[in-house]
Design an enzyme around this catalytic site. Structure first.
Site, short mmCIF file in Angstrom:
data_model
loop_
_atom_site.label_atom_id
_atom_site.label_comp_id
_atom_site.label_asym_id
_atom_site.label_seq_id
_atom_site.Cartn_x
_atom_site.Cartn_y
_atom_site.Cartn_z
N GLN A 138 0.83 -1.20 0.00
CA GLN A 138 0.00 0.00 0.00
C GLN A 138 0.87 1.26 0.00
O GLN A 138 2.07 1.20 0.21
CB GLN A 138 -0.89 0.00 1.25
CG GLN A 138 -0.10 -0.04 2.55
CD GLN A 138 -0.91 -0.53 3.71
OE1 GLN A 138 -2.12 -0.38 3.74
NE2 GLN A 138 -0.25 -1.13 4.70
N ASP A 236 0.54 -11.85 7.81
CA ASP A 236 -0.88 -11.88 7.49
C ASP A 236 -1.64 -12.55 8.63
O ASP A 236 -1.28 -13.65 9.07
CB ASP A 236 -1.08 -12.64 6.19
CG ASP A 236 -2.51 -12.56 5.66
OD1 ASP A 236 -3.42 -12.27 6.45
OD2 ASP A 236 -2.69 -12.79 4.46
N CYS A 237 -2.71 -11.91 9.11
CA CYS A 237 -3.42 -12.44 10.27
C CYS A 237 -4.19 -13.72 9.96
O CYS A 237 -4.43 -14.54 10.86
CB CYS A 237 -4.36 -11.39 10.84
SG CYS A 237 -5.77 -11.00 9.78
N ASP A 257 -9.72 -5.56 12.54
CA ASP A 257 -9.73 -4.20 11.99
C ASP A 257 -9.75 -4.30 10.47
O ASP A 257 -8.71 -4.35 9.83
CB ASP A 257 -8.50 -3.44 12.48
CG ASP A 257 -8.48 -2.01 11.96
OD1 ASP A 257 -9.57 -1.50 11.65
OD2 ASP A 257 -7.40 -1.43 11.88
#
Length: 269
Positions: A138, A236-237, A257
Site C-alpha cells: 500500500q 498476514d493475520c 480491523d
C-alpha cells in the site's frame, strides 16, 4: 438558494446579470423549456462562474478563480454577497435556505481533502507531508494536521483503529494503550483484567513509520515488538488465526480491523 416556490428563471437571470457584467465577464446562456437555465460567465483572467436556475426552486452559483491570494478571495466573497442580497430582494421571504460552502482549493502542494468510505469528503487542516512511501502492500502517508497532529493514511484511507476514537492521529483520544497491559471489562460489579495482547500487522513499513513519526499515539510500544504483556506479529493475520485454530489455542477476544472497503464481501471461515 432553496426557494419555497417555483423560480421564474428569466426573472432570476435578469436580476443577477448586472453583478457579473460589472466584473467584465462574458455571458453565455443555455436554456431548456422544462429544465431551467445554465449561464456561464467568463473573465479575461480565466475566472468563471456558473449560474444554474432550476424551475422547481433551486438556484446554484459556483465560482472558480485561479487567485489564491487574499485579494482574489475577497473578490469572490463580494460577488457572492451581492448575489445573496439581490436574491433576497427578488424573493423577499420566499427563500427557504441559503447555503454557502467554503472554497475548495485544488492543485495545492499538499492535498487537504480525503474521501471517506461512505462517500463523504473531509477537509483536514494539513500543512505538511511528514512521510510518504510505497510498501509492497500500500501507499503509506503520515500528514501533519494543526488540529490532530500527525495522521496516518493508508492508500487514501484515513486509518481507523478500534482502540482510538476516530482516526489514528496524535490528537485522538486513546481508550486503550498496549503498554498499559490490560483491557478492562465491566461484568456487573466485577472488573476483570485481561492481559496478553497479540496483534498482527502485515506491513513492516507501517510499523516503522508510526514508530518514528507517531510517538504521541504509539509511545514506545513499537520500539520492541514483544513485551511482557503484548506481541506484534509482522505477518498476514489469516494464516496466524488458522495456525492457532489448528493448535487449539484460545483467546478471549479477536478484534478484526477491516479495511474501509473489504476485499471480499463473501463469508470466509
Amino acid at each position: 438558494f432553496s426557494l419555497y416556490l417555483a423560480a421564474d428563471c428569466n426573472a432570476v437571470l435578469k436580476a443577477l446579470q448586472p453583478i457579473f457584467q460589472e466584473q467584465g465577464m462574458t455571458e453565455t446562456v443555455h436554456n431548456w423549456e422544462d429544465h431551467g437555465y445554465l449561464v456561464t460567465y467568463i473573465k479575461k483572467n480565466g475566472s468563471f462562474a456558473n449560474l444554474r436556475i432550476h424551475p422547481h426552486g433551486l438556484v446554484l452559483v459556483d465560482l472558480q478563480s485561479y487567485n489564491d491570494d487574499m485579494k482574489g478571495r475577497e473578490e469572490v466573497d463580494q460577488i457572492l454577497n451581492k448575489v445573496e442580497e439581490r436574491m433576497k430582494e427578488l424573493f423577499h421571504g420566499n427563500i427557504k435556505r441559503v447555503k454557502r460552502l467554503p472554497a475548495i482549493l485544488r492543485g495545492g502542494v499538499i492535498d487537504r481533502y480525503w474521501p471517506t468510505a461512505d462517500g463523504r469528503l473531509v477537509e483536514y487542516d494539513i500543512d505538511e507531508v511528514v512521510y510518504d512511501e510505497d510498501s509492497p502492500f500500500q501507499n503509506i502517508k503520515i500528514l501533519h494536521s494543526k488540529q490532530f497532529g500527525n495522521i496516518l493514511i493508508l492508500s487514501g484511507d484515513v486509518s481507523k483503529y478500534c482502540f482510538i476514537k476516530g482516526s489514528l492521529a496524535e490528537g485522538g483520544q486513546l481508550f486503550f494503550k498496549a503498554g498499559d497491559c490490560c483491557l478492562l471489562e465491566n461484568l456487573g460489579n466485577k472488573r476483570t483484567m485481561l492481559c496478553k495482547i497479540l496483534s498482527s500487522n502485515i506491513d513492516q513499513m507501517v510499523i516503522d513509520g508510526c514508530k518514528k513519526h507517531m510517538r504521541k499515539t504509539c509511545g514506545d510500544v513499537l520500539d520492541n515488538l514483544k513485551g511482557e504483556c503484548y506481541q506484534v506479529l509482522i505477518e498476514d493475520c489469516i494464516p496466524v488465526l488458522k495456525r492457532y485454530a489448528k493448535e487449539g489455542r484460545m483467546f478471549d477476544y479477536v478484534i478484526n480491523d477491516l479495511t474501509a472497503v473489504p476485499i471480499s464481501t463473501s463469508p470466509e471461515e
